[in-house]
Design an enzyme around this catalytic site. Sequence first.
Site, short mmCIF file in Angstrom:
data_model
loop_
_atom_site.label_atom_id
_atom_site.label_comp_id
_atom_site.label_asym_id
_atom_site.label_seq_id
_atom_site.Cartn_x
_atom_site.Cartn_y
_atom_site.Cartn_z
N ARG A 104 5.95 27.15 25.19
CA ARG A 104 5.88 26.56 23.80
C ARG A 104 4.44 26.46 23.62
O ARG A 104 3.79 25.57 24.24
CB ARG A 104 6.70 25.80 23.49
CG ARG A 104 6.49 25.06 22.02
CD ARG A 104 7.62 24.13 21.75
NE ARG A 104 8.63 24.69 21.22
CZ ARG A 104 9.78 24.23 20.70
NH1 ARG A 104 9.66 22.93 20.04
NH2 ARG A 104 10.70 24.59 20.16
N HIS A 131 9.52 32.33 16.89
CA HIS A 131 10.77 31.72 17.53
C HIS A 131 11.81 32.46 18.02
O HIS A 131 12.89 32.20 17.54
CB HIS A 131 10.94 30.26 16.83
CG HIS A 131 11.70 29.07 17.49
ND1 HIS A 131 11.71 29.55 18.88
CD2 HIS A 131 12.05 28.19 17.29
CE1 HIS A 131 12.34 28.29 19.52
NE2 HIS A 131 12.55 27.46 18.43
N GLN A 134 15.29 30.83 19.28
CA GLN A 134 16.21 30.17 18.07
C GLN A 134 16.96 31.05 17.30
O GLN A 134 18.04 31.14 17.19
CB GLN A 134 15.31 29.49 17.28
CG GLN A 134 15.88 28.84 16.10
CD GLN A 134 16.79 27.39 16.54
OE1 GLN A 134 16.15 26.78 17.36
NE2 GLN A 134 17.96 27.66 16.05
N ASP A 222 14.28 25.39 7.09
CA ASP A 222 13.31 24.70 8.15
C ASP A 222 12.44 23.82 7.37
O ASP A 222 12.08 23.87 6.23
CB ASP A 222 12.58 25.74 8.81
CG ASP A 222 11.59 25.34 10.16
OD1 ASP A 222 12.08 24.37 10.53
OD2 ASP A 222 10.72 26.22 10.48
N CYS A 262 17.18 25.18 12.25
CA CYS A 262 16.74 25.20 13.57
C CYS A 262 16.60 23.73 14.11
O CYS A 262 16.82 23.46 15.19
CB CYS A 262 15.60 26.04 13.77
SG CYS A 262 14.14 25.37 12.62
N ARG A 290 22.00 27.39 21.43
CA ARG A 290 20.55 27.48 22.14
C ARG A 290 20.86 27.67 23.45
O ARG A 290 20.18 28.33 24.34
CB ARG A 290 19.64 26.26 21.82
CG ARG A 290 19.16 26.04 20.40
CD ARG A 290 18.26 27.43 19.97
NE ARG A 290 17.22 27.53 20.93
CZ ARG A 290 15.90 26.74 20.67
NH1 ARG A 290 15.96 25.98 20.00
NH2 ARG A 290 15.15 26.99 21.72
N1 NVA Z 1 8.82 25.67 12.02
C1 NVA Z 1 9.04 24.60 13.01
C2 NVA Z 1 10.05 25.12 13.95
C3 NVA Z 1 10.59 23.84 14.99
C4 NVA Z 1 11.75 24.44 15.68
C5 NVA Z 1 7.98 24.19 13.81
O1 NVA Z 1 7.32 25.15 14.32
O2 NVA Z 1 7.65 23.20 13.93
N1 CP Z 2 14.81 24.23 17.10
C1 CP Z 2 14.04 24.00 18.10
O1 CP Z 2 13.26 24.74 18.80
O2 CP Z 2 13.93 22.56 18.53
P1 CP Z 2 13.11 21.83 19.51
O3 CP Z 2 11.73 21.76 18.77
O4 CP Z 2 13.68 20.46 19.62
O5 CP Z 2 12.96 22.79 20.79
#
Ligand code: NVA
Ligand code: CP
Length: 305
Positions: A104, A131, A134, A222, A262, A290
């Site tokens: 990540r 992502h 997800q 989101d 998400c 997930r």
């Molecule tokens: N768009 C959000 C998704 C988190 C799962 C982010 O990147 O923070």
């Molecule tokens: N939706 C998601 O990826 O959650 P986290 O940021 O908690 O991993």
Amino acid sequence: MKPKHLLKLSDWSTEQINATLDLADKLKKELKAGIPHPLLKGKTLGMIFEKSSTRTRVSFEVGMTQLGGYPLFLSSADLQIGRGEPVQDTARVLSRFLDGIMIRTFAQQEVEDLAKYGSIPIINGLTDYCHPCQVLADLQTIREYHGTTVGKTLCFIGDGNNMANSLIVGGLKTGMNVHIACPKAYQPAADVLEFAKAYGDHFLLTDSPREAAQGADAVYTDVWASMGQESEKAQRELDFAGYQVNSDIMARTNPGCIVLHCLPAHRGEEITAQVFEAHANEIFDEAENRLHAQKAVMVMVMGEA
Ligand code: NVA
Ligand code: CP
């Protein structure tokens, strides 16, 4: 047929995506029936996190354990990568120790470079661009509630961010109609919009949330400010006013329409508390998925052919 990596969903065929969803369903049933499935026995997954996580970390860590393997949490704050060791070197070193890497991070290029310079499967656990993990859980949830993705309409309201990019690709590839409503200054990535062009009438991009919600079978939203965009939060709250999933939006959707998020969610911003709680079952089924979807991804890329 078996993909080497999961870097982004556009790299995967519809058959590969559907096979992963079928496997996720099977692993979910086996887990609930208490049937062991040690498909990655003895394998080690490195999990590199350059951003926070609850669901991704826990689903991969628990999932790898249930598959008989060993998950290794690697915070970038503790790795030499956090002090500037090049990704080319990190990739080659970790390839000597591990059987796969979930990462990540911020730049999609870093994920692509890990795959390019390393020799083991790489899984994208979120970048600024996409992502994919997800969205596989999201598609699994849509299939559970509606029986199929084919011909169903997915509406995303909010920022044209990593989630929007992956939902467009995953939704269109699995036969959905995809409606996206976002402000003109916050559109999805140009290459994703180019990809969507091939799907003609199955794709709608608008700045009207009401138009996008028309005929939806799943409404998705989101956060307005993603990880790394914290300093833009105040400006974004102004720019996204009117892009909230609320009862007015839900009134335009099809009967039986589900709501997905998400998570983490900001009640009173991108979604009202009332809509969130009315659809909490779906949202937390999605969060649970997930685990099942991520196990399927690991087996797809790290398992025996
Ligand atoms: N768009 C959000 C998704 C988190 C799962 C982010 O990147 O923070
Ligand atoms: N939706 C998601 O990826 O959650 P986290 O940021 O908690 O991993």
